[in-house]
Motif scaffolding. Structure first.
Motif, short mmCIF file in Angstrom:
data_model
loop_
_atom_site.label_atom_id
_atom_site.label_comp_id
_atom_site.label_asym_id
_atom_site.label_seq_id
_atom_site.Cartn_x
_atom_site.Cartn_y
_atom_site.Cartn_z
N MET A 1 18.11 -6.35 24.70
CA MET A 1 16.93 -6.92 25.35
C MET A 1 17.21 -7.14 26.83
O MET A 1 18.24 -7.68 27.21
N ARG A 2 16.29 -6.68 27.69
CA ARG A 2 16.49 -6.82 29.13
C ARG A 2 16.12 -8.22 29.58
O ARG A 2 15.42 -8.97 28.91
N ASP A 3 16.62 -8.57 30.77
CA ASP A 3 16.22 -9.83 31.39
C ASP A 3 14.75 -9.75 31.78
O ASP A 3 14.21 -8.68 32.09
N ALA A 4 14.08 -10.89 31.78
CA ALA A 4 12.67 -10.94 32.14
C ALA A 4 12.48 -10.54 33.59
O ALA A 4 13.27 -10.89 34.46
N ASP A 5 11.42 -9.79 33.86
CA ASP A 5 11.08 -9.38 35.22
C ASP A 5 9.63 -9.77 35.48
O ASP A 5 8.71 -9.18 34.91
N PRO A 6 9.40 -10.78 36.31
CA PRO A 6 8.03 -11.28 36.53
C PRO A 6 7.14 -10.34 37.32
O PRO A 6 5.95 -10.63 37.49
N ARG A 7 7.68 -9.22 37.79
CA ARG A 7 6.87 -8.32 38.61
C ARG A 7 5.95 -7.42 37.79
O ARG A 7 5.07 -6.76 38.34
N VAL A 8 6.13 -7.39 36.48
CA VAL A 8 5.32 -6.53 35.62
C VAL A 8 4.59 -7.39 34.58
O VAL A 8 5.20 -8.22 33.91
N VAL A 9 3.28 -7.16 34.48
CA VAL A 9 2.45 -7.82 33.47
C VAL A 9 1.85 -6.72 32.59
O VAL A 9 1.34 -5.72 33.11
N LEU A 10 1.90 -6.91 31.30
CA LEU A 10 1.29 -5.96 30.37
C LEU A 10 -0.20 -6.25 30.29
O LEU A 10 -0.62 -7.30 29.80
N GLY A 11 -1.01 -5.33 30.80
CA GLY A 11 -2.45 -5.49 30.76
C GLY A 11 -3.02 -4.93 29.46
O GLY A 11 -2.60 -3.87 29.00
N LEU A 12 -4.00 -5.61 28.89
CA LEU A 12 -4.53 -5.24 27.58
C LEU A 12 -5.95 -4.67 27.66
O LEU A 12 -6.66 -4.63 26.65
N HIS A 13 -6.36 -4.21 28.84
CA HIS A 13 -7.74 -3.73 29.00
C HIS A 13 -8.10 -2.65 28.00
O HIS A 13 -9.10 -2.74 27.29
N ARG A 14 -7.30 -1.61 27.92
CA ARG A 14 -7.58 -0.51 26.99
C ARG A 14 -6.64 -0.51 25.79
O ARG A 14 -6.60 0.45 25.04
N SER A 15 -5.93 -1.58 25.62
CA SER A 15 -4.92 -1.65 24.56
C SER A 15 -5.55 -1.82 23.18
O SER A 15 -6.63 -2.40 23.03
N ARG A 16 -4.82 -1.35 22.16
CA ARG A 16 -5.24 -1.57 20.78
C ARG A 16 -4.77 -2.93 20.26
O ARG A 16 -5.02 -3.27 19.11
N HIS A 17 -4.07 -3.68 21.10
CA HIS A 17 -3.60 -5.03 20.74
C HIS A 17 -2.68 -5.00 19.52
O HIS A 17 -2.72 -5.88 18.66
N GLU A 18 -1.82 -3.99 19.45
CA GLU A 18 -0.91 -3.89 18.31
C GLU A 18 0.31 -4.78 18.52
O GLU A 18 0.84 -4.90 19.62
N ARG A 19 0.77 -5.37 17.44
CA ARG A 19 1.91 -6.28 17.49
C ARG A 19 3.16 -5.57 18.01
O ARG A 19 3.94 -6.16 18.78
N ARG A 20 3.34 -4.31 17.63
CA ARG A 20 4.55 -3.58 18.04
C ARG A 20 4.64 -3.47 19.56
O ARG A 20 5.73 -3.43 20.12
N LEU A 21 3.48 -3.40 20.23
CA LEU A 21 3.48 -3.31 21.69
C LEU A 21 3.99 -4.61 22.29
O LEU A 21 4.77 -4.60 23.25
N LEU A 22 3.59 -5.73 21.74
CA LEU A 22 4.03 -7.02 22.27
C LEU A 22 5.51 -7.25 22.01
O LEU A 22 6.23 -7.74 22.88
N THR A 23 5.99 -6.89 20.82
CA THR A 23 7.42 -7.04 20.56
C THR A 23 8.23 -6.09 21.43
O THR A 23 9.31 -6.43 21.91
N GLY A 24 7.69 -4.87 21.65
CA GLY A 24 8.37 -3.92 22.52
C GLY A 24 8.43 -4.42 23.95
O GLY A 24 9.45 -4.25 24.63
N ALA A 25 7.35 -5.05 24.40
CA ALA A 25 7.34 -5.60 25.75
C ALA A 25 8.39 -6.70 25.90
O ALA A 25 9.12 -6.74 26.90
#
Length: 285
Positions: A1-25
């Motif tokens: 797991m990488r260290d947190a980087d506040p410069r990137v935010v995962l936007g959910l505009h066109r996302s399918r809101h899948e759980r795997r995406l959030l755990t991957g993020a």
């Protein structure tokens, strides 16, 4: 797991809101997500709470208010009471208070003259400021797709947001870039308080990214793809501290994080803005 980087935010505009995406993020160190009341057909908050409610406390969570369900799909409103109630509803639907709530595209309801628009913007901002003071969210901001009307409407009566989100990247026109800078200055915000969004104009797979020589905007682009270089350049067009980017593919998100190591060529960025302005004015390059 990488260290947190506040410069990137995962936007959910066109996302399918899948759980795997959030755990991957989270595995990649992306610990901020951005959504809106109207995303996923006005179901984003409920779907997030249902599919990943246990993960949400691990994220810095931002959302937006300003669009409301209507018979023809959606309507926009700056009515202070509606906005305040929308923030209350967002906290209930998410199962937690958002860290940031943005006033979503206020320009969509600013069409009735300068005095009326100035008052409407100030009152809408005041509603979010009150919601923040009452503990319904951690902070508030303004998200604007087209900030051009805003600079002339911001004065001492306009509450100052904690964050300002605007379009960013190589596909953004000079009018939008200049308006974003002017609104940022009018509110007295520093670069770390400004967020970029839609850095690829909707799709990182569009043919345009194979044609634009985006690596020229970096001092050393060794090993970076054109898409990665374009993403890194987006932090300078306009100057932002954070970029919200949408994807349903954690591997794509990983590539974008790797792009942050690139060093921007500030002179090329400035020359590019000058070229955009000359083109707007019809002057020779």
């Amino acid at each position: 797991m990488r260290d947190a980087d506040p410069r990137v935010v995962l936007g959910l505009h066109r996302s399918r809101h899948e759980r795997r995406l959030l755990t991957g993020a989270l595995d990649l160190g992306v610990t901020a997500i951005d959504t809106s009341t109207n995303y996923l057909g006005f179901r984003s908050h409920e779907v997030l709470a249902r599919t990943a409610g246990d993960l949400l406390p691990k994220f810095r969570l931002s959302t937006k208010v300003g669009y409301f369900p209507a018979p023809d799909g959606a309507e926009h409103s700056l009515a202070p009471q509606r906005l305040y109630v929308a923030v209350e509803q967002a906290a209930r639907d998410l199962g937690r208070e958002p860290d940031v709530v943005f006033l979503h595209n206020p320009e969509h309801s600013l069409h009735e003259g300068a005095a009326h628009s100035r008052d409407a913007l100030a009152q809408a901002c005041a509603a979010l400021e009150e919601a923040t003071s009452n503990g319904l969210c951690g902070a508030w901001g303004v998200a604007s797709w087209n900030p051009s009307p805003l600079p002339s409407l911001i004065d001492t009566t306009t509450p100052r947001p904690s964050a300002f989100m605007v379009r960013a990247g190589l596909l953004v026109g000079i009018r939008t870039l200049d308006a974003a800078d002017a609104a940022t200055a009018a509110w007295g915000l520093n670069g770390s308080m400004v967020w970029g969004m839609s850095p690829f104009g909707g799709s990182a797979n569009a043919p345009v990214w194979d044609r634009i020589g985006s690596r020229v905007f970096l001092r050393d682009s060794t090993g970076l793809s054109p898409v990665q270089a374009a993403f890194r350049a987006a932090y300078e067009l306009p100057k932002v501290g954070t970029v919200a980017v949408g994807t349903d593919n954690p591997a794509h998100l990983s590539d974008l994080i790797d792009a942050l190591a690139g060093k921007v060529n500030e002179r090329t960025i400035e020359e590019y803005r000058n070229l955009l302005r000359a083109r707007l004015l019809g002057q020779p390059a």
